[in-house]
Enzyme design. Structure first.
Site, PDB file in Angstrom:
ATOM      1  N   LYS A   1       2.154  -3.712   6.531  1.00  0.00           N
ATOM      2  CA  LYS A   1       2.634  -3.648   5.135  1.00  0.00           C
ATOM      3  C   LYS A   1       4.140  -3.352   5.107  1.00  0.00           C
ATOM      4  O   LYS A   1       4.895  -3.975   4.366  1.00  0.00           O
ATOM      5  CB  LYS A   1       1.874  -2.568   4.355  1.00  0.00           C
ATOM      6  CG  LYS A   1       0.373  -2.807   4.239  1.00  0.00           C
ATOM      7  CD  LYS A   1       0.041  -4.034   3.413  1.00  0.00           C
ATOM      8  CE  LYS A   1      -1.448  -4.238   3.232  1.00  0.00           C
ATOM      9  NZ  LYS A   1      -1.785  -5.571   2.692  1.00  0.00           N
TER      10      LYS A   1
ATOM     11  N   TYR B   1      -2.207  -1.381  10.794  1.00  0.00           N
ATOM     12  CA  TYR B   1      -2.449  -1.964   9.466  1.00  0.00           C
ATOM     13  C   TYR B   1      -1.295  -1.606   8.524  1.00  0.00           C
ATOM     14  O   TYR B   1      -0.708  -2.459   7.863  1.00  0.00           O
ATOM     15  CB  TYR B   1      -3.784  -1.450   8.896  1.00  0.00           C
ATOM     16  CG  TYR B   1      -3.827  -1.448   7.396  1.00  0.00           C
ATOM     17  CD1 TYR B   1      -4.048  -2.636   6.692  1.00  0.00           C
ATOM     18  CD2 TYR B   1      -3.586  -0.285   6.657  1.00  0.00           C
ATOM     19  CE1 TYR B   1      -4.053  -2.646   5.303  1.00  0.00           C
ATOM     20  CE2 TYR B   1      -3.584  -0.283   5.280  1.00  0.00           C
ATOM     21  CZ  TYR B   1      -3.809  -1.466   4.605  1.00  0.00           C
ATOM     22  OH  TYR B   1      -3.792  -1.473   3.236  1.00  0.00           O
TER      23      TYR B   1
ATOM     24  N   SER C   1       0.836  -1.203   0.000  1.00  0.00           N
ATOM     25  CA  SER C   1       0.000   0.000   0.000  1.00  0.00           C
ATOM     26  C   SER C   1       0.869   1.250   0.000  1.00  0.00           C
ATOM     27  O   SER C   1       1.987   1.249   0.546  1.00  0.00           O
ATOM     28  CB  SER C   1      -0.854  -0.011   1.272  1.00  0.00           C
ATOM     29  OG  SER C   1      -1.409   1.256   1.512  1.00  0.00           O
TER      30      SER C   1
HETATM   31  C1  UD1 Z   1      -6.628   4.234   3.579  1.00  0.00           C
HETATM   32  C2  UD1 Z   1      -5.248   3.861   4.066  1.00  0.00           C
HETATM   33  C3  UD1 Z   1      -4.573   2.982   3.051  1.00  0.00           C
HETATM   34  C4  UD1 Z   1      -5.441   1.811   2.720  1.00  0.00           C
HETATM   35  C5  UD1 Z   1      -6.760   2.323   2.194  1.00  0.00           C
HETATM   36  C6  UD1 Z   1      -7.703   1.185   1.859  1.00  0.00           C
HETATM   37  C7  UD1 Z   1      -3.857   5.331   5.421  1.00  0.00           C
HETATM   38  C8  UD1 Z   1      -3.087   6.617   5.473  1.00  0.00           C
HETATM   39  N1  UD1 Z   1      -4.463   5.059   4.286  1.00  0.00           N
HETATM   40  O1  UD1 Z   1      -6.465   5.169   2.525  1.00  0.00           O
HETATM   41  O2  UD1 Z   1      -3.366   2.518   3.560  1.00  0.00           O
HETATM   42  O3  UD1 Z   1      -4.785   1.013   1.761  1.00  0.00           O
HETATM   43  O4  UD1 Z   1      -7.373   3.128   3.188  1.00  0.00           O
HETATM   44  O5  UD1 Z   1      -8.123   0.518   2.996  1.00  0.00           O
HETATM   45  O6  UD1 Z   1      -3.902   4.612   6.372  1.00  0.00           O
HETATM   46  N2  UD1 Z   1     -13.214  10.249   3.342  1.00  0.00           N
HETATM   47  C9  UD1 Z   1     -14.259  11.097   3.672  1.00  0.00           C
HETATM   48  N3  UD1 Z   1     -15.387  10.562   4.230  1.00  0.00           N
HETATM   49  C10 UD1 Z   1     -15.531   9.215   4.458  1.00  0.00           C
HETATM   50  C11 UD1 Z   1     -14.448   8.350   4.104  1.00  0.00           C
HETATM   51  C12 UD1 Z   1     -13.303   8.908   3.560  1.00  0.00           C
HETATM   52  O7  UD1 Z   1     -14.179  12.303   3.471  1.00  0.00           O
HETATM   53  O8  UD1 Z   1     -16.568   8.794   4.980  1.00  0.00           O
HETATM   54  C13 UD1 Z   1     -11.999  10.811   2.718  1.00  0.00           C
HETATM   55  C14 UD1 Z   1     -10.741  10.630   3.552  1.00  0.00           C
HETATM   56  O9  UD1 Z   1     -10.564  11.705   4.418  1.00  0.00           O
HETATM   57  C15 UD1 Z   1      -9.685  10.581   2.444  1.00  0.00           C
HETATM   58  C16 UD1 Z   1     -10.411  10.001   1.245  1.00  0.00           C
HETATM   59  O10 UD1 Z   1     -11.795  10.131   1.518  1.00  0.00           O
HETATM   60  O11 UD1 Z   1      -9.286  11.869   2.112  1.00  0.00           O
HETATM   61  C17 UD1 Z   1     -10.092   8.549   0.997  1.00  0.00           C
HETATM   62  O12 UD1 Z   1     -10.285   7.847   2.223  1.00  0.00           O
HETATM   63  P1  UD1 Z   1     -10.237   6.253   2.294  1.00  0.00           P
HETATM   64  O13 UD1 Z   1     -11.071   5.681   1.198  1.00  0.00           O
HETATM   65  O14 UD1 Z   1     -10.520   5.841   3.690  1.00  0.00           O
HETATM   66  O15 UD1 Z   1      -8.716   5.900   1.899  1.00  0.00           O
HETATM   67  P2  UD1 Z   1      -7.329   6.465   2.513  1.00  0.00           P
HETATM   68  O16 UD1 Z   1      -7.516   6.956   3.897  1.00  0.00           O
HETATM   69  O17 UD1 Z   1      -6.736   7.389   1.510  1.00  0.00           O
END
Ligand code: UD1
Length: 335
Positions: free
Chosen positions: A153, A149, A124
């Site tokens: 990795k 998590y 990741s």
């Molecule tokens: C996270 C993990 C990554 C993992 C991936 C898939 C970290 C830093 N990143 O990525 O290692 O491989 O998940 O499991 O640990 N968001 C919202 N509202 C929501 C959900 C998300 O605004 O309800 C935003 C988050 O703030 C982020 C973006 O959407 O900016 C993507 O979030 P998410 O899909 O959870 O992935 P990451 O956090 O980027």
């Protein structure tokens, strides 16, 4: 050629199994179904016309894994199996370390016993940690993460690197995924997490389906063009194809290589929401809320190594990703 796909009933594993079968590989899936459904195996068969061999086992169960290797001459392994919820890993670190590390170590021991030397690992972008500037390049230090998590990795990448040093005829490709979203074009496979989703796209999909009331966008005051976080979203089918390319590479190489799989472009949360609304003709109920702990403002891949080394690049657009994700939900709801 026969490929063992651990976690092959999961989101990325199932899409990869489809691409492998369609490319002519024999696929053997092991999955403990702790976060996946048995019907996924039927759906892989429905799409490809071929039923992969399936064993419901945990990879840390050495005897069961040995039986799989004894019964099937395995040429290479693609290792997806593992716990993957960032927030849960903070609350249950021992479970995450135990499961993710044990399963990988056991798998490597059994591979060694059966002379299997090709390993593709589901890593990741989280291994780049909070310190590196983006876009992330593979030669940057990838030795830190922000959750248990993510640390699993980092640790597994280390284990595979050390193992390859000790066994120079082994080949390990560490695929560092950015943010996979979207679904298979058939609508039969997609991201369908148990419980309330943590990741953005499955959350959006549940809000669109009116199974959840509203999306909270985590933070609107980041130093980005629209104030919301930017990520490198890539289509899960492109990601699956990346595994085939890595496998082809591993078949005639030795040593360890880390490779980013991303598009090289940053897209903000708000942009993704707007594209989803536009292509699917849906109004999403959302609010901008506080930041989520541990989120980085922006990062994306430098994807040049994937193209140079594997001949891979992402092909699908953000529109395709949003459209296919919704098609999967519509399809699931009429089943
Ligand atoms: C996270 C993990 C990554 C993992 C991936 C898939 C970290 C830093 N990143 O990525 O290692 O491989 O998940 O499991 O640990 N968001 C919202 N509202 C929501 C959900 C998300 O605004 O309800 C935003 C988050 O703030 C982020 C973006 O959407 O900016 C993507 O979030 P998410 O899909 O959870 O992935 P990451 O956090 O980027």
């Amino acid at each position: 050629m026969r490929i063992l796909v651990t976690g092959g009933a999961g989101y990325i594993g199932s899409h990869t199994a489809v691409e492998l079968i369609q490319a002519g590989y024999d696929v053997v899936i092991v999955d403990d179904l702790s976060n996946a459904r048995r019907e996924v195996i039927d759906r892989i068969q429905e799409i490809t016309g071929t039923r992969p061999l399936f064993y419901q086992i945990n990879c840390a169960d050495k005897k069961a894994l040995q039986a799989v290797f004894a019964g099937n001459r395995i040429d290479a392994v693609i290792h997806f199996a593992g716990f993957k919820a960032v927030g849960e890993s903070v609350k249950k670190p021992l479970q995450y370390y135990r499961n993710n590390l044990d399963s990988t170590l056991t798998l490597l021991e059994v591979m060694e016993e059966y002379g299997c030397r090709k390993f593709i690992f589901s890593s990741s972008a989280t291994v780049y940690g909070p310190e590196n500037p983006h876009s992330y390049r593979e030669e940057m230090p990838a030795i830190q993460s922000s959750s248990p998590y993510g640390w699993t990795k980092v640790m597994i990448e280390r284990i595979l690197t050390d193992y390859t040093t000790a066994h120079p005829d082994f080949c390990a490709v560490l695929l560092r995924y950015f943010n996979p979203i979207g679904a298979h074009e058939s609508g039969l496979l997609g991201d369908d997490p148990n419980g309330i989703p943590n990741n953005l796209m499955p959350y959006i999909a549940r809000v669109a389906a009116r199974q959840l009331e509203k999306l909270t966008i985590f933070g609107g005051d980041y130093p980005t063009p629209d104030g919301t976080c930017q990520r490198d979203y890539l289509h899960v089918v492109d990601l699956a194809v990346g595994h085939l390319k890595a496998l082809e590479y591993a078949m005639d190489h030795k040593g360890v290589e880390a490779v980013n799989l991303g598009t090289g472009n940053g897209v903000s949360v708000l942009e993704l929401v707007q594209v989803f609304e536009k292509v699917n003709h849906i109004k999403l109920n959302y609010v901008i809320g506080p930041r989520r702990d541990g989120d980085l403002p922006a990062f994306w891949a430098d994807a040049t190594k994937a193209k140079a080394l594997l001949g891979w690049e992402a092909k699908h657009s953000i529109e395709d990703m949003c459209e296919s994700a919704w098609r999967f939900v519509l399809h699931s709801n009429v089943q």
